[in-house]
Scaffold this motif. Structure first.
Motif, PDB file in Angstrom:
ATOM      1  N   SER A 210       0.823  -1.210   0.000  1.00 16.14           N
ATOM      2  CA  SER A 210       0.000   0.000   0.000  1.00 16.14           C
ATOM      3  C   SER A 210       0.856   1.258   0.000  1.00 16.14           C
ATOM      4  O   SER A 210       2.033   1.239   0.364  1.00 16.14           O
ATOM      5  CB  SER A 210      -0.913   0.009   1.228  1.00 16.14           C
ATOM      6  OG  SER A 210      -0.135   0.091   2.418  1.00 16.14           O
ATOM      7  N   ASN A 211       0.253   2.336  -0.415  1.00 15.04           N
ATOM      8  CA  ASN A 211       0.876   3.659  -0.386  1.00 15.04           C
ATOM      9  C   ASN A 211       0.059   4.518   0.562  1.00 15.04           C
ATOM     10  O   ASN A 211      -1.152   4.666   0.334  1.00 15.04           O
ATOM     11  CB  ASN A 211       0.874   4.262  -1.796  1.00 15.04           C
ATOM     12  CG  ASN A 211       1.636   5.565  -1.900  1.00 15.04           C
ATOM     13  OD1 ASN A 211       1.988   6.179  -0.905  1.00 15.04           O
ATOM     14  ND2 ASN A 211       1.870   6.015  -3.117  1.00 15.04           N
ATOM     15  N   PRO A 212       0.638   5.034   1.659  1.00 16.56           N
ATOM     16  CA  PRO A 212       2.068   5.214   1.926  1.00 16.56           C
ATOM     17  C   PRO A 212       2.706   4.184   2.860  1.00 16.56           C
ATOM     18  O   PRO A 212       3.898   4.280   3.136  1.00 16.56           O
ATOM     19  CB  PRO A 212       2.088   6.584   2.597  1.00 16.56           C
ATOM     20  CG  PRO A 212       0.821   6.591   3.416  1.00 16.56           C
ATOM     21  CD  PRO A 212      -0.192   5.858   2.568  1.00 16.56           C
TER      22      PRO A 212
ATOM     23  N   SER B 220      -0.392  -0.353  -8.266  1.00 16.34           N
ATOM     24  CA  SER B 220       0.754   0.373  -8.814  1.00 16.34           C
ATOM     25  C   SER B 220       2.059   0.058  -8.096  1.00 16.34           C
ATOM     26  O   SER B 220       3.140   0.263  -8.641  1.00 16.34           O
ATOM     27  CB  SER B 220       0.495   1.884  -8.794  1.00 16.34           C
ATOM     28  OG  SER B 220       0.256   2.337  -7.478  1.00 16.34           O
ATOM     29  N   GLN B 221       1.978  -0.439  -6.838  1.00 14.74           N
ATOM     30  CA  GLN B 221       3.202  -0.747  -6.082  1.00 14.74           C
ATOM     31  C   GLN B 221       3.382  -2.250  -5.871  1.00 14.74           C
ATOM     32  O   GLN B 221       4.215  -2.669  -5.061  1.00 14.74           O
ATOM     33  CB  GLN B 221       3.193  -0.030  -4.729  1.00 14.74           C
ATOM     34  CG  GLN B 221       3.213   1.489  -4.830  1.00 14.74           C
ATOM     35  CD  GLN B 221       3.852   2.137  -3.617  1.00 14.74           C
ATOM     36  OE1 GLN B 221       4.668   3.045  -3.732  1.00 14.74           O
ATOM     37  NE2 GLN B 221       3.509   1.693  -2.426  1.00 14.74           N
TER      38      GLN B 221
ATOM     39  N   MET C 275       4.004   0.805 -15.183  1.00 22.98           N
ATOM     40  CA  MET C 275       5.397   0.421 -15.405  1.00 22.98           C
ATOM     41  C   MET C 275       6.358   1.358 -14.678  1.00 22.98           C
ATOM     42  O   MET C 275       7.574   1.167 -14.716  1.00 22.98           O
ATOM     43  CB  MET C 275       5.701   0.427 -16.905  1.00 22.98           C
ATOM     44  CG  MET C 275       4.822  -0.516 -17.699  1.00 22.98           C
ATOM     45  SD  MET C 275       5.471  -0.865 -19.329  1.00 22.98           S
ATOM     46  CE  MET C 275       6.831  -1.947 -18.922  1.00 22.98           C
ATOM     47  N   SER C 276       5.812   2.363 -14.020  1.00 21.52           N
ATOM     48  CA  SER C 276       6.645   3.405 -13.418  1.00 21.52           C
ATOM     49  C   SER C 276       7.558   2.876 -12.325  1.00 21.52           C
ATOM     50  O   SER C 276       8.713   3.304 -12.209  1.00 21.52           O
ATOM     51  CB  SER C 276       5.757   4.509 -12.846  1.00 21.52           C
ATOM     52  OG  SER C 276       5.021   5.154 -13.865  1.00 21.52           O
ATOM     53  N   LYS C 277       7.066   1.978 -11.502  1.00 19.22           N
ATOM     54  CA  LYS C 277       7.836   1.539 -10.338  1.00 19.22           C
ATOM     55  C   LYS C 277       8.918   0.536 -10.717  1.00 19.22           C
ATOM     56  O   LYS C 277      10.056   0.638 -10.263  1.00 19.22           O
ATOM     57  CB  LYS C 277       6.908   0.930  -9.286  1.00 19.22           C
ATOM     58  CG  LYS C 277       5.758   1.832  -8.861  1.00 19.22           C
ATOM     59  CD  LYS C 277       6.257   3.118  -8.256  1.00 19.22           C
ATOM     60  CE  LYS C 277       5.138   3.927  -7.628  1.00 19.22           C
ATOM     61  NZ  LYS C 277       4.167   4.465  -8.595  1.00 19.22           N
ATOM     62  N   LEU C 278       8.571  -0.429 -11.559  1.00 19.76           N
ATOM     63  CA  LEU C 278       9.517  -1.491 -11.877  1.00 19.76           C
ATOM     64  C   LEU C 278      10.537  -1.064 -12.916  1.00 19.76           C
ATOM     65  O   LEU C 278      11.702  -1.465 -12.856  1.00 19.76           O
ATOM     66  CB  LEU C 278       8.758  -2.723 -12.374  1.00 19.76           C
ATOM     67  CG  LEU C 278       9.527  -4.044 -12.401  1.00 19.76           C
ATOM     68  CD1 LEU C 278      10.091  -4.373 -11.033  1.00 19.76           C
ATOM     69  CD2 LEU C 278       8.612  -5.177 -12.878  1.00 19.76           C
TER      70      LEU C 278
END
Length: 473
Positions: free
Chosen positions: A255-257, A286-287, A316-319
């Motif tokens: 989870s975020n945050p 997303s995470q 694809m931003s995180k990986l």
């Protein structure tokens, strides 16, 4: 009109104390700019002097003098017992109210400012290797037609469908729409699914970008509180879901945050509640690739629900790399068609070249996962070692993943701390940024994916500020 809280106003004001004139004049000018930009619409009530002064880390006299100047300019009225209300703007142009969450730091900040407000990652070496190996002829097949693919490039959608199928969630490309990152995915879903006044259940704390999207739709946010271990309180959640909200927005992996991952027992319980109460799930994945120990992400929670009662967000931003701006939504085909038509009206589809490059990343998933996992473990270990060496009363619970540590700082107002840090060219994220109820004012989200020298400087700065404001740490 609603009242603008001291917390929200301090966030909107940003680094208001930089500039010419007295502090009161700078504050007055910053408030005028916000009123003119309609960040605080006409008719809104401003916070009283004392809480605003505390949130800004300044004196009450400074706020009182700034308000007096606004009254003299006939921009606000002040009535005993009723507070301060915005009467008009000094500008001729009236625009829509702008979003009040800054996801990438403050506009107009000095170039030298150190941004510790974001947990964004540097590009993966895997992504750089893939891009370096691409030749012009490799992308030529992508320039085969007019280039308008509103739901996304077929080859990329096939790759994403295969990705979920390998995680235990059978998926067809027709269940996928490509978006401009996960943030656009959240905005699209909130725009389609939520109407003013609709109830939306969210974790508290949760991703600040999602809170902004739901608030923009004038949703009625309902908190799903966490227990003392910062995990979902299932009894409280059942009470919230029994009221049949329109949507529930949750993370199941990382989870975020908080960086929390739901156990299999909790997943089953949450799934049963959602089905029983017929609540639509927006699952933010997303995470999901940022676990600290897991070799693979879990099967998404959406896998246990009817695809027409859930939407799963990925990116694809995180990986790989945030600059690709490639995200997606996986849902039932009917909703995907609606989302495609809605999205096409604004952008006609994502850039084909970005999608072609993104599709070439998927064969390298295992290598990218191994790199990120080692990177996260290394950075978290460094921050943990630094924190335990400092004589503070700060505490935290170890995350299951993610890029930041959620630190509880007893007796500290992190909203005020953020203002003091901003005056020293450091950007921080205070706990209320992530709360639908502006809670967690004693908590700070500190990204650990930064060089240890930078983390050390940030901690030194925080301790220095607290030494000045509290006398001791």
């Amino acid at each position: 009109m609603s009242k603008v809280s001291a917390y929200r106003l301090s966030r909107l004001l940003g680094n208001w104390s930089i500039g010419d004139g007295t502090l009161a004049e700078r504050l007055k000018n910053a408030l005028v700019d916000l009123i003119n930009d309609n960040a605080m619409p006409i008719g809104s009530d401003l916070p009283s002097e004392r809480p605003l002064a505390e949130a800004l880390g300044t004196s009450r006299g400074t706020v009182t003098a700034a308000y007096a100047s606004l009254r003299e300019a006939a921009l606000i009225e002040s009535r005993h017992g009723s507070g301060h209300r915005i009467l008009r703007s000094s500008a001729y142009l009236h625009v829509a109210e702008r979003p009040n969450v800054s996801l990438r730091g403050h506009e107009g900040r000095p170039p030298s400012a150190i941004d510790m407000s974001s947990g964004a990652l540097q590009p993966s070496p895997v992504a750089m290797e893939v891009v370096a190996g691409i030749q012009g002829k490799d992308l030529l097949p992508s320039v085969a037609d007019v280039g308008y693919l509103s739901s996304g490039m077929p080859h990329l959608k096939w790759e994403i469908a295969r990705y979920y199928s390998e995680l235990g969630l059978p998926t067809h490309p027709d269940n996928i729409i490509i978006t401009n990152g996960a943030q656009q995915a959240i905005w699209l879903l909130s725009s389609i699914l939520v109407r003013p006044g609709d109830a939306v259940v969210v974790e508290d704390p949760t991703y600040r970008g999602a809170l902004e999207a739901f608030r923009h739709q004038n949703a009625r946010l309902i908190s799903a509180p966490l227990g003392r271990d910062l995990r979902l309180d299932l009894s409280a959640l059942e009470t919230r879901l029994s009221r049949r909200p329109k949507v529930a927005y949750f993370f199941s992996d990382v989870s975020n945050p908080l960086g929390r991952t739901l156990s299999q027992d909790v997943r089953s319980a949450v799934s049963a509640m959602l089905q029983k109460n017929e609540v639509f799930l927006i699952e933010d994945g997303s995470q999901n690739e940022l676990g600290l120990t897991a070799q693979l992400p879990n099967t998404p929670l959406a896998g246990s629900l009817d695809e027409n009662r859930s939407a799963l967000i990925g990116t694809m931003s995180k990986l790989f790399w945030g600059g690709l701006r490639i995200g997606w939504i996986r849902s039932g085909r009917g909703l995907i068609k609606t989302l495609t038509a809605f999205k096409a009206a604004s952008d006609l589809g994502n850039p084909i070249m970005n999608q072609a490059i993104a599709a070439r990343m998927f064969p390298h998933l295992a290598q990218a996962r191994a790199h990120r996992r080692n990177e996260l473990q290394h950075h978290l270990s460094k921050l943990r070692q630094e924190l335990v060496q400092r004589p503070s009363r700060w505490c935290w619970i170890e995350p299951d993943g993610g890029t930041a540590l959620w630190i509880k700082m007893p007796g500290v107002n992190t909203v005020s701390l953020r203002q003091s840090a901003l005056r020293r060219n450091f950007l921080l994220s205070a706990g209320p940024d992530f709360s639908p109820e502006n809670g967690f004012q004693d908590s700070l989200r500190l990204p650990f994916v930064r060089p240890i020298e930078l983390l050390r400087s940030t901690l030194d700065m925080i301790e220095d500020v607290l030494q000045i404001t509290h006398g001791s740490e």
